[in-house]
Write a protein that holds these residues in place. Structure first.
Motif, PDB file in Angstrom:
ATOM      1  N   VAL A  17      -9.178   6.364  -3.295  1.00  0.00           N
ATOM      2  CA  VAL A  17      -8.554   5.049  -3.215  1.00  0.00           C
ATOM      3  C   VAL A  17      -8.467   4.504  -4.631  1.00  0.00           C
ATOM      4  O   VAL A  17      -9.334   4.780  -5.476  1.00  0.00           O
ATOM      5  CB  VAL A  17      -9.349   4.106  -2.292  1.00  0.00           C
TER       6      VAL A  17
ATOM      7  N   GLY B  85      -3.471   2.231  -3.487  1.00  0.00           N
ATOM      8  CA  GLY B  85      -3.088   3.625  -3.285  1.00  0.00           C
ATOM      9  C   GLY B  85      -4.202   4.406  -2.613  1.00  0.00           C
ATOM     10  O   GLY B  85      -5.381   4.219  -2.942  1.00  0.00           O
ATOM     11  N   GLN B  86      -3.836   5.280  -1.663  1.00  0.00           N
ATOM     12  CA  GLN B  86      -4.806   6.140  -0.988  1.00  0.00           C
ATOM     13  C   GLN B  86      -4.255   7.559  -0.926  1.00  0.00           C
ATOM     14  O   GLN B  86      -3.073   7.768  -0.677  1.00  0.00           O
ATOM     15  CB  GLN B  86      -5.070   5.651   0.438  1.00  0.00           C
ATOM     16  N   TYR B  87      -5.155   8.515  -1.154  1.00  0.00           N
ATOM     17  CA  TYR B  87      -4.774   9.923  -1.072  1.00  0.00           C
ATOM     18  C   TYR B  87      -5.795  10.651  -0.217  1.00  0.00           C
ATOM     19  O   TYR B  87      -7.004  10.434  -0.349  1.00  0.00           O
ATOM     20  CB  TYR B  87      -4.733  10.561  -2.458  1.00  0.00           C
ATOM     21  N   GLN B  88      -5.307  11.530   0.657  1.00  0.00           N
ATOM     22  CA  GLN B  88      -6.199  12.309   1.512  1.00  0.00           C
ATOM     23  C   GLN B  88      -5.638  13.708   1.678  1.00  0.00           C
ATOM     24  O   GLN B  88      -4.432  13.893   1.860  1.00  0.00           O
ATOM     25  CB  GLN B  88      -6.329  11.637   2.877  1.00  0.00           C
TER      26      GLN B  88
ATOM     27  N   LEU C 194       2.155   8.925  -5.474  1.00  0.00           N
ATOM     28  CA  LEU C 194       1.398   7.684  -5.653  1.00  0.00           C
ATOM     29  C   LEU C 194       1.927   6.909  -6.847  1.00  0.00           C
ATOM     30  O   LEU C 194       2.148   5.692  -6.778  1.00  0.00           O
ATOM     31  CB  LEU C 194      -0.088   7.995  -5.853  1.00  0.00           C
TER      32      LEU C 194
ATOM     33  N   GLU D 130      -0.732  11.797   2.298  1.00  0.00           N
ATOM     34  CA  GLU D 130      -1.479  12.941   2.822  1.00  0.00           C
ATOM     35  C   GLU D 130      -0.920  14.210   2.196  1.00  0.00           C
ATOM     36  O   GLU D 130       0.293  14.433   2.224  1.00  0.00           O
ATOM     37  CB  GLU D 130      -1.345  13.033   4.343  1.00  0.00           C
TER      38      GLU D 130
ATOM     39  N   THR E  30       6.843  -1.197   7.693  1.00  0.00           N
ATOM     40  CA  THR E  30       6.186   0.051   7.305  1.00  0.00           C
ATOM     41  C   THR E  30       7.243   1.140   7.207  1.00  0.00           C
ATOM     42  O   THR E  30       8.100   1.259   8.083  1.00  0.00           O
ATOM     43  CB  THR E  30       5.121   0.462   8.336  1.00  0.00           C
TER      44      THR E  30
ATOM     45  N   PHE F 270       0.107   5.287   1.005  1.00  0.00           N
ATOM     46  CA  PHE F 270      -0.827   6.269   1.554  1.00  0.00           C
ATOM     47  C   PHE F 270      -0.158   7.637   1.526  1.00  0.00           C
ATOM     48  O   PHE F 270       0.958   7.803   2.037  1.00  0.00           O
ATOM     49  CB  PHE F 270      -1.213   5.905   2.988  1.00  0.00           C
TER      50      PHE F 270
ATOM     51  N   TYR G 170       3.431   0.580   2.903  1.00  0.00           N
ATOM     52  CA  TYR G 170       3.136  -0.621   3.660  1.00  0.00           C
ATOM     53  C   TYR G 170       3.704  -1.826   2.927  1.00  0.00           C
ATOM     54  O   TYR G 170       3.418  -2.049   1.747  1.00  0.00           O
ATOM     55  CB  TYR G 170       1.625  -0.772   3.842  1.00  0.00           C
TER      56      TYR G 170
ATOM     57  N   GLU H   4       7.781   5.319   6.634  1.00  0.00           N
ATOM     58  CA  GLU H   4       7.061   6.586   6.728  1.00  0.00           C
ATOM     59  C   GLU H   4       7.990   7.759   6.447  1.00  0.00           C
ATOM     60  O   GLU H   4       9.134   7.785   6.894  1.00  0.00           O
ATOM     61  CB  GLU H   4       6.457   6.751   8.125  1.00  0.00           C
TER      62      GLU H   4
ATOM     63  N   GLY I 115       0.814  -1.211   0.000  1.00  0.00           N
ATOM     64  CA  GLY I 115       0.000   0.000   0.000  1.00  0.00           C
ATOM     65  C   GLY I 115       0.841   1.252   0.000  1.00  0.00           C
ATOM     66  O   GLY I 115       1.971   1.269   0.499  1.00  0.00           O
TER      67      GLY I 115
END
Length: 320
Positions: free
Chosen positions: A217, A226-229, A188, A154, A248, A152, A243, A250, A150
């Motif tokens: 997502v 993939g996630q974007y916020q 991403l 932000e 993990t 992620f 991930y 970061e 994954g």
């Protein structure tokens, strides 16, 4: 192929802060030389010529190309000038580097793509975070443990602070997701590959033209999710989390990295010395630009205009 014994002769269009960052690494890298500069604000261009020993300061791009005998151009202007200046830069038929964004909208970017492809012009777009040493080390850590599961991202933008600066035109602010948020959205694609099956929600609470709250997502070509916020009016910063299998990684802030093992022990990821000495990613990015002009070959993780357009399109899908 260009004679590699001679340095690549670069002409700069624009004399702002980012031009200075590029010049810092140009003078440190063998095989590339800044030989001329032009800018709407000539006094800034003259100051840079003196500071960095650039031979020529010119009133127009035409003079820069003709009188300085440049091998390639770098377009380092504001986002709302990028399209018009880019059109002229491409008209000379030599390689062109575009500082991000290459156009203020996907439509402007695509017109630049068409022009470059029709004229078979080499291009590169400056997504310098693709060259962060800690990012490549982070991906190596993920691969050492197995697959990437994954990504992620932000991308909170602190729009109230951006507007308080008073330095951006209404046009740039109206297209902020392309002008600035593509920095994080592109990660991403950098970490996980091209996106498909994108499901997104975009809300507007503060009258931003394309929204100010985003959640998306998607599936990435690497097989990762993939996630974007982003919440533009909520205090926060930029963060990326990778991930993996039992690990993990970061990055928060984006210039600092750490990874967590299965025992929840945290390990720092140390950047290379060149990323400490210069603006992170800029030395490796400039080396890649020099190599592109010399060899005519694109190497990952470089983005040309078409690659930048794909990131623009992803930003568009997230914001609609």
């Amino acid at each position: 192929m260009k004679d590699i014994m001679k340095p690549v002769r670069i002409g700069l269009i624009g004399a702002g802060w980012v031009a200075r960052q590029h010049l810092e690494v140009i003078r440190a890298i063998e095989g590339i030389e800044a030989v001329g500069i032009t800018s709407r604000t000539r006094f800034k261009a003259e100051a840079l010529t003196r500071e960095f020993g650039i031979k020529g300061c010119y009133d127009t791009v035409r003079d820069l190309v003709g009188k300085a005998s440049v091998d390639a151009l770098m377009v380092l202007v504001n986002p709302d000038q990028m399209f018009s200046v880019g059109i002229e830069a491409l008209s000379y038929g030599i390689p062109v580097f575009f500082e991000k964004p290459a156009g203020l909208t996907p439509e402007e970017n695509f017109k630049l793509v068409e022009l470059a492809e029709n004229k078979k012009i080499l291009t590169m777009v400056g997504f310098n975070r693709r060259y962060y040493s800690i990012y490549h080390k982070g991906m190596d850590i993920i691969r050492q443990h197995g697959a990437l599961l994954g990504v992620f991202v932000e991308g909170h933008e602190r729009m109230w602070k951006v507007k308080d600066l008073g330095k951006f035109s209404p046009e740039i602010l109206a297209h902020w997701i392309f002008a600035n948020s593509t920095h994080t959205i592109d990660l991403l694609r950098f970490f996980g590959g091209d996106a498909k099956n994108i499901h997104s929600v975009a809300h507007t609470c503060f009258q931003e033209a394309r929204g100010d709250q985003f959640a998306a997502v998607m599936e990435l070509s690497s097989g990762a999710i993939g996630q974007y916020q982003a919440h533009w009016y909520s205090p926060g910063g930029w963060r990326v989390v990778l991930y993996g299998e039992g690990v993990t990684v970061e990055f928060k802030p984006l210039e600092e990295g750490r990874w967590i093992d299965r025992s929840f022990v945290i390990h720092d990821i140390e950047p290379d010395e060149l990323d400490k000495k210069y603006k992170p990613g800029f030395y490796a990015q400039m080396s890649a630009w020099r190599d592109l002009v010399e060899t005519g070959t694109h190497f990952w993780p470089m983005l040309d205009l078409h690659g930048a357009y794909q990131t623009m399109r992803l930003a568009e899908k997230i914001s609609t």
